[in-house]
Design an enzyme around this catalytic site. Structure first.
Site, short mmCIF file in Angstrom:
data_model
loop_
_atom_site.label_atom_id
_atom_site.label_comp_id
_atom_site.label_asym_id
_atom_site.label_seq_id
_atom_site.Cartn_x
_atom_site.Cartn_y
_atom_site.Cartn_z
N ALA A 19 -10.04 22.24 -1.84
CA ALA A 19 -11.36 22.52 -2.42
C ALA A 19 -11.65 21.56 -3.56
O ALA A 19 -12.76 21.01 -3.68
CB ALA A 19 -11.40 23.96 -2.91
N THR A 32 0.86 -1.19 0.00
CA THR A 32 0.00 0.00 0.00
C THR A 32 0.90 1.24 0.00
O THR A 32 2.12 1.11 -0.02
CB THR A 32 -0.90 0.03 1.25
OG1 THR A 32 -0.09 0.34 2.39
CG2 THR A 32 -1.60 -1.30 1.49
N CYS A 33 0.27 2.41 0.05
CA CYS A 33 1.07 3.65 0.07
C CYS A 33 1.97 3.69 1.30
O CYS A 33 3.03 4.28 1.28
CB CYS A 33 0.19 4.88 0.12
SG CYS A 33 -1.25 4.78 -0.87
#
Lengths: 271, 456
Positions: B193, B48-49
């Site tokens: 955002a 995984t990361c």
């Protein structure tokens, strides 16, 4: 038959208590366990069946049609609220509202026992009386549920405005779901309330009701109708949704409950 | 038993982790190579990361775990030698506990994150496809997945969101429920955002990007798969909006009280969720006094994140207790399982003796028996065998589980059984007895009792 009605009543009280506790625990517990989600509605369903059994059994014993006696009428209105809740719970995501509906039904089931079970006196046409009471009962059941949704809306809205987002907020239904449910329930109950008001006016005329309590009851009935109508009209015309609609609904429900209390006081006095 | 060799975000920086992070299409080949090593019999790679871990099991049932771990470490070092000093090694019960903790997201960078469970399942599937999963992994990994599910259902470790974008989505769901069909307006740009907007879009919302720079709006709307609006259409966008995310560098308020109050009638009182990620703020705080308007700025969202993290840390203690309980349960079970081969051999030995005697009798003095009687006889012997072995089997397992037998003790036990019952010579069972007639007679007596017939 007496035994069946008594046992159903006792078990119904127990089942409503269990259901209310389970719904409440689900809201109160810091972690949501899946088991509670399954058991609450089941307990409530069992309670509703026992409640219905009690009403049917007790009405057979007293030889009074359930909708012709205030005792059974009070009990039935709560039962209708429970049945509607169970029916729309998933669709409107109202699961958590069970924490209010359960205790409400329990209060009405037990409270009705203190009201006279004899047939309500009326000089009006029998069929119209039946329709009048039935419409009022279903209407009251729907309004009670709408009121519960409105109350939950106000709690959730306040929490979100105050940035209290964890814990309870996660378990309460989404705001829009509460608002939509409240609106639909009012829409469903309003025609019934209208019919109840109109037919009630006929009976009031025939009975020549003129006592202070009778007038207050009639005034509150009209006030309920006006409040609910105002909530529905303002929503459509001026976008009154959310908080204003919730307060309006709660005011309407408060009037309905007061009317029922006045009936209960009169019946208690008569008994 | 298993071993785990690997590194994670705590022991190695990303520059090291990425050196041994294999693409998915190369994992099967790598596993096959690892499983071909002298001591390794089974292998699975969790990549995984934040971690790369090689889970291995020895080739033999009671093989050398240390040598297996060394083989695994060597395999990882061959991919990138510099990883060696960052590696950690877990062996036996420690490895099992570590695997349970990893699956339960107790060892994750973000405590309680749900992705690890899917990643572990995927790693297990890849290993199965590569045919490097044997008895040990087959019994350990599903147990790890079970533990993780228990942790998720019995604790609030995964409750609440722990990043600003995911908190935004969570809050939007608390207001609107389903996000499908809702409209999200993104005003300005910024990584947070855009991530929030994308998450909302992935949940089914429609995106509108509003900005002063038309070219930038066009690029951004393509990037987030939204619709671009010029600044002049801001009011129109706000009327359609359910969620507004602002992240501009404007010095003053972009969305103010007067603007929203003026749009209220056109919005028909619908709820509006404003996420103000800009500093200085884009949305006038006073808008919050409007009915159905919910405003959260960076501080509000960060507070929610930190509350979630604190709550998860508290829940982690409960999760650790579950992991420990499951790991101990697994150990007891694994200890009991150590004697399984001995039990199986004992059963085979006894069964062979019984079958041989039965066949001999059925060919001899009991040959007159019909198929029903023969079936009854077989049933009777099976039942006798089960009853005979029930007690020793149960006691063996219980002794192994209670006394935590090591490999040597298991071997001793097996040897004792062998000594007593000649367990590993099942083929001689029929031939070895010199007084076959005696056995025959006993079997026939039993047969008569079972079938109710007399020998002729």
């Amino acid at each position: 038959m007496t035994d069946i009605a008594t046992v159903a009543f006792t078990l119904g009280v127990v089942a409503y208590s269990v259901a209310s506790t389970l719904f409440f625990l689900e809201l109160a517990r810091p972690d949501a366990q899946l088991g509670f989600r399954r058991w609450g509605p089941w307990a409530m369903g069992v309670a509703a069946v026992l409640h219905a059994t009690h009403v049917v059994g007790a009405s057979l014993i007293t030889r009074v049609c359930p909708i012709a006696s205030l005792q059974f009428a009070l009990s039935l209105s709560a039962l209708i609220a429970v049945v509607v809740f169970l029916a729309v719970r998933t669709r409107f995501r109202l699961h958590a509202v069970g924490a209010v509906v359960g205790p409400l039904a329990l209060t009405f089931l037990v409270g009705a026992q203190f009201v006279d079970a004899s047939r309500a006196e009326s000089s009006g046409p029998r069929t119209l009386l039946m329709f009048h009471i039935t419409a009022n009962l279903v209407g009251v059941g729907l309004f009670l549920l709408a009121g519960a949704a409105g109350a939950f809306y106000l709690v959730q809205e306040r929490r979100l405005k105050e940035k209290k987002t964890g814990g309870l907020s996660n378990k309460l239904p989404p705001l829009d779901a509460l608002d939509r449910a409240e609106h639909r329930l009012l829409l469903a109950g309003f025609p019934l309330l209208t019919f109840g008001i109109v037919s009630g006016a006929v009976f009031a005329g025939r009975l020549g009701a003129s006592g202070g309590t009778e007038l207050l009851r009639a005034a509150l009935g009209y006030a309920t109708w006006l409040l609910v109508a105002a909530v529905l009209v303002m929503r459509a015309a001026a976008g009154w949704r959310g908080r204003r609609a919730a307060w309006g609904t709660l005011a309407g429900v408060a009037c309905v409950v007061t009317v029922m209390l006045l009936y209960a006081v009169r019946a208690g006095g008569a008994g | 038993m298993i071993t785990i060799v690997g590194l994670n975000h705590k022991t190695a920086p990303i520059a090291v982790r990425e050196r041994i992070a294999l693409p998915k299409d190369q994992i099967a080949r790598a596993l096959t190579q690892v499983a071909a090593r002298s001591h390794v019999g089974e292998a699975m790679l969790i990549s995984t990361c934040n971690r790369v871990e090689l889970v291995t099991a020895p080739r033999a049932a009671h093989g050398d775990l240390v040598a297996t771990a060394e083989d695994a470490a060597d395999a990882l070092a061959q991919i990138a030698p510099e990883v060696e000093r960052h590696l950690y090694v877990y062996i036996g019960a420690d490895a099992v506990k570590h695997l349970f903790r990893v699956a339960s997201s107790l060892d994750s960078l973000v405590l309680g994150e749900p992705q690890i469970l899917g990643q572990l399942k995927e790693a297990f599937d890849l290993a199965r496809k590569a045919k490097t999963v044997g008895r040990a992994l087959h019994r350990t990994v599903p147990r790890a997945l079970h533990t993780a599910k228990r942790v998720r259902s019995q604790t609030a470790l995964g409750a609440g969101q722990v990043s600003v974008p995911s908190v935004s989505v969570d809050l939007a769901k608390q207001i609107f429920g389903e996000l499908a069909g809702r409209t999200v307006v993104l005003i300005g740009s910024g990584e947070m955002a855009e991530t929030s907007a994308k998450l909302l879009r992935n949940a089914g919302a429609r995106l509108i990007v509003v900005g002063r720079n038309a070219a930038r709006v066009s690029v951004l709307s393509r990037a987030v798969e939204g619709e671009g609006f010029t600044w002049e259409r801001l009011a129109e966008a706000l009327v359609a909006a359910d969620v507004v995310i602002t992240s501009t560098s404007a010095p003053g308020f972009v969305v103010d009280h007067a603007l929203l109050a003026g749009l209220r009638r056109r919005r028909k009182g619908r709820s509006l969720f404003l996420i103000d990620l800009a500093v200085p703020r884009d949305v006038e705080p006073r808008v919050e006094s409007l009915d159905g308007v919910f405003l959260y700025n960076v501080d509000d969202l960060s507070k929610v994140v930190s509350e979630s993290l604190a709550s998860r840390a508290r829940e982690a203690e409960r999760a650790e207790a579950i992991v420990l309980e499951e790991a101990l349960g697994w150990e007891r079970w694994a200890d009991a399982e150590q004697v399984t081969p001995a039990v199986v051999m004992l059963r085979e030995r006894f069964s062979a003796v019984f079958r041989a005697e039965l066949e001999r009798s059925l060919r001899g003095r009991l040959k007159h028996l019909g198929s029903e009687e023969r079936a009854a006889l077989e049933l009777m012997l099976d039942s006798a065998l089960n009853k005979l072995l029930h007690s020793p089997t149960r006691r063996l397992r219980s002794v192994a589980a209670e006394h935590r037998l090591d490999a040597d003790r298991v071997e001793q036990l097996v040897l004792s059984l062998d000594e007593l019952f000649a367990v590993d010579e099942p083929g001689d069972a029929a031939a070895e007895d010199g007084d076959g007639d005696t056995v025959d007679s006993a079997t026939e007596d039993a047969a008569r009792r079972a079938t109710g017939t007399e020998s002729r």
